[in-house]
Scaffold this motif. Structure first.
Motif, mmCIF file in Angstrom:
data_model
loop_
_atom_site.group_PDB
_atom_site.id
_atom_site.type_symbol
_atom_site.label_atom_id
_atom_site.label_comp_id
_atom_site.label_asym_id
_atom_site.label_seq_id
_atom_site.Cartn_x
_atom_site.Cartn_y
_atom_site.Cartn_z
ATOM 1 N N GLY A 160 -24.801 58.915 26.330
ATOM 2 C CA GLY A 160 -23.694 58.060 25.926
ATOM 3 C C GLY A 160 -23.130 58.327 24.561
ATOM 4 O O GLY A 160 -23.005 59.473 24.135
ATOM 5 N N PHE A 161 -22.823 57.223 23.878
ATOM 6 C CA PHE A 161 -22.113 57.252 22.605
ATOM 7 C C PHE A 161 -22.887 56.442 21.575
ATOM 8 O O PHE A 161 -23.308 55.322 21.851
ATOM 9 C CB PHE A 161 -20.707 56.654 22.772
ATOM 10 N N ASP A 162 -23.080 57.005 20.387
ATOM 11 C CA ASP A 162 -23.725 56.337 19.256
ATOM 12 C C ASP A 162 -22.654 55.976 18.241
ATOM 13 O O ASP A 162 -21.993 56.864 17.697
ATOM 14 C CB ASP A 162 -24.711 57.282 18.555
ATOM 15 N N ASP A 163 -22.476 54.688 17.979
ATOM 16 C CA ASP A 163 -21.540 54.233 16.953
ATOM 17 C C ASP A 163 -22.321 53.838 15.711
ATOM 18 O O ASP A 163 -23.259 53.034 15.788
ATOM 19 C CB ASP A 163 -20.731 53.030 17.448
ATOM 20 N N PHE A 164 -21.961 54.394 14.564
ATOM 21 C CA PHE A 164 -22.618 54.121 13.293
ATOM 22 C C PHE A 164 -21.688 53.308 12.398
ATOM 23 O O PHE A 164 -20.551 53.713 12.150
ATOM 24 C CB PHE A 164 -22.983 55.426 12.573
ATOM 25 N N PHE A 165 -22.184 52.165 11.946
ATOM 26 C CA PHE A 165 -21.473 51.309 11.002
ATOM 27 C C PHE A 165 -22.157 51.465 9.649
ATOM 28 O O PHE A 165 -23.356 51.196 9.538
ATOM 29 C CB PHE A 165 -21.527 49.843 11.439
ATOM 30 N N LEU A 166 -21.422 51.910 8.636
ATOM 31 C CA LEU A 166 -21.952 52.066 7.284
ATOM 32 C C LEU A 166 -21.314 51.005 6.407
ATOM 33 O O LEU A 166 -20.081 50.939 6.311
ATOM 34 C CB LEU A 166 -21.636 53.456 6.733
ATOM 35 N N VAL A 167 -22.156 50.172 5.806
ATOM 36 C CA VAL A 167 -21.672 49.079 4.957
ATOM 37 C C VAL A 167 -22.490 49.025 3.677
ATOM 38 O O VAL A 167 -23.604 49.546 3.619
ATOM 39 C CB VAL A 167 -21.725 47.710 5.674
ATOM 40 N N GLU A 168 -21.916 48.401 2.658
ATOM 41 C CA GLU A 168 -22.633 48.194 1.407
ATOM 42 C C GLU A 168 -22.857 46.703 1.214
ATOM 43 O O GLU A 168 -21.921 45.909 1.313
ATOM 44 C CB GLU A 168 -21.829 48.745 0.233
ATOM 45 N N ARG A 169 -24.110 46.335 0.954
ATOM 46 C CA ARG A 169 -24.471 44.948 0.704
ATOM 47 C C ARG A 169 -25.562 44.919 -0.355
ATOM 48 O O ARG A 169 -26.437 45.790 -0.384
ATOM 49 C CB ARG A 169 -25.001 44.254 1.970
ATOM 50 N N ASP A 170 -25.535 43.920 -1.176
ATOM 51 C CA ASP A 170 -26.571 43.725 -2.186
ATOM 52 C C ASP A 170 -27.561 42.714 -1.619
ATOM 53 O O ASP A 170 -27.432 41.512 -1.833
ATOM 54 C CB ASP A 170 -25.938 43.227 -3.488
ATOM 55 N N LEU A 171 -28.539 43.199 -0.863
ATOM 56 C CA LEU A 171 -29.486 42.332 -0.160
ATOM 57 C C LEU A 171 -30.804 42.206 -0.904
ATOM 58 O O LEU A 171 -31.312 43.174 -1.463
ATOM 59 C CB LEU A 171 -29.807 42.899 1.223
ATOM 60 N N ASP A 172 -31.370 41.014 -0.845
ATOM 61 C CA ASP A 172 -32.721 40.765 -1.322
ATOM 62 C C ASP A 172 -33.634 40.884 -0.098
ATOM 63 O O ASP A 172 -33.518 40.084 0.846
ATOM 64 C CB ASP A 172 -32.797 39.363 -1.929
ATOM 65 N N LEU A 173 -34.505 41.863 -0.090
ATOM 66 C CA LEU A 173 -35.361 42.096 1.078
ATOM 67 C C LEU A 173 -36.223 40.885 1.416
ATOM 68 O O LEU A 173 -36.524 40.646 2.582
ATOM 69 C CB LEU A 173 -36.245 43.325 0.873
ATOM 70 N N ALA A 174 -36.593 40.111 0.428
ATOM 71 C CA ALA A 174 -37.423 38.921 0.662
ATOM 72 C C ALA A 174 -36.672 37.856 1.461
ATOM 73 O O ALA A 174 -37.291 37.001 2.087
ATOM 74 C CB ALA A 174 -37.903 38.341 -0.662
#
Length: 172
Positions: free
Chosen positions: A106-120
């Motif tokens: 099939g098809f692989d769609d990749f979404f690339l985004v930037e976020r400032d996440l706190d892993l906790a």
């Protein structure tokens, strides 16, 4: 049983569904999504798959990924996978996949985004995700070379990191 919509080789819907992992007939394809969440400093959020996963157990992968369910589009599936796997509500309203790659089924769609996440603050899905961490390109490539990362084609992780910031990077 997870159902997926079927598409032809041109990604035109065939108007029927199939079980996600069932063998497809020639000319039948499905869609998968991958979400690559980058921190403002350029590191990517990666996740380690649990040991009970049938495909690639214990391997590291991009931030979130999974099949597009019947009735969903790629954007909806990417948002759902982030909610399910990371406990993170990712809003992709008006965002297209950064890139699409064909694979044998099939098809692989990749979404690339930037976020400032706190892993906790993330709430990991215990059936899917063992742990998460931030990784630089060099760290991800070393993990791939050691066999710890899902075996993307050589240079693909570098390509994902290089696509960061191209074509208007979603940061909302």
């Amino acid at each position: 049983m997870e159902l997926v919509d079927l598409y032809d080789e041109n990604r035109i819907p065939l108007g029927r569904t199939a079980e996600r992992y069932a063998p497809k007939k020639p000319g039948e394809y499905r869609t998968v999504v991958h979400v690559c969440i980058f921190a403002p400093d350029g590191r990517m959020l990666i996740q380690q798959r649990t040991s009970c996963k049938v495909i690639w157990p214990d391997r590291w992968d991009v931030s979130a990924a999974g099949g597009v369910d019947a009735g969903e589009d790629s954007r909806m599936a990417a948002e759902r996978e982030c909610r399910e796997e990371l406990g993170y509500s990712l809003d992709l309203t008006g965002v297209r996949a950064t890139l699409s790659v064909n694979f044998s089924q099939g098809f692989d769609d990749f979404f690339l985004v930037e976020r400032d996440l706190d892993l906790a603050s993330l709430n990991l899905q215990p059936e899917e995700v063992a742990q998460v961490r931030w990784a630089t390109l060099e760290e991800a490539e070393a993990m791939a070379a050691d066999g710890c990362f899902i075996p993307y084609p050589e240079g693909f992780l570098r390509f994902l990191f290089s696509m960061r910031g191209k074509f208007g990077f979603p940061t909302k």
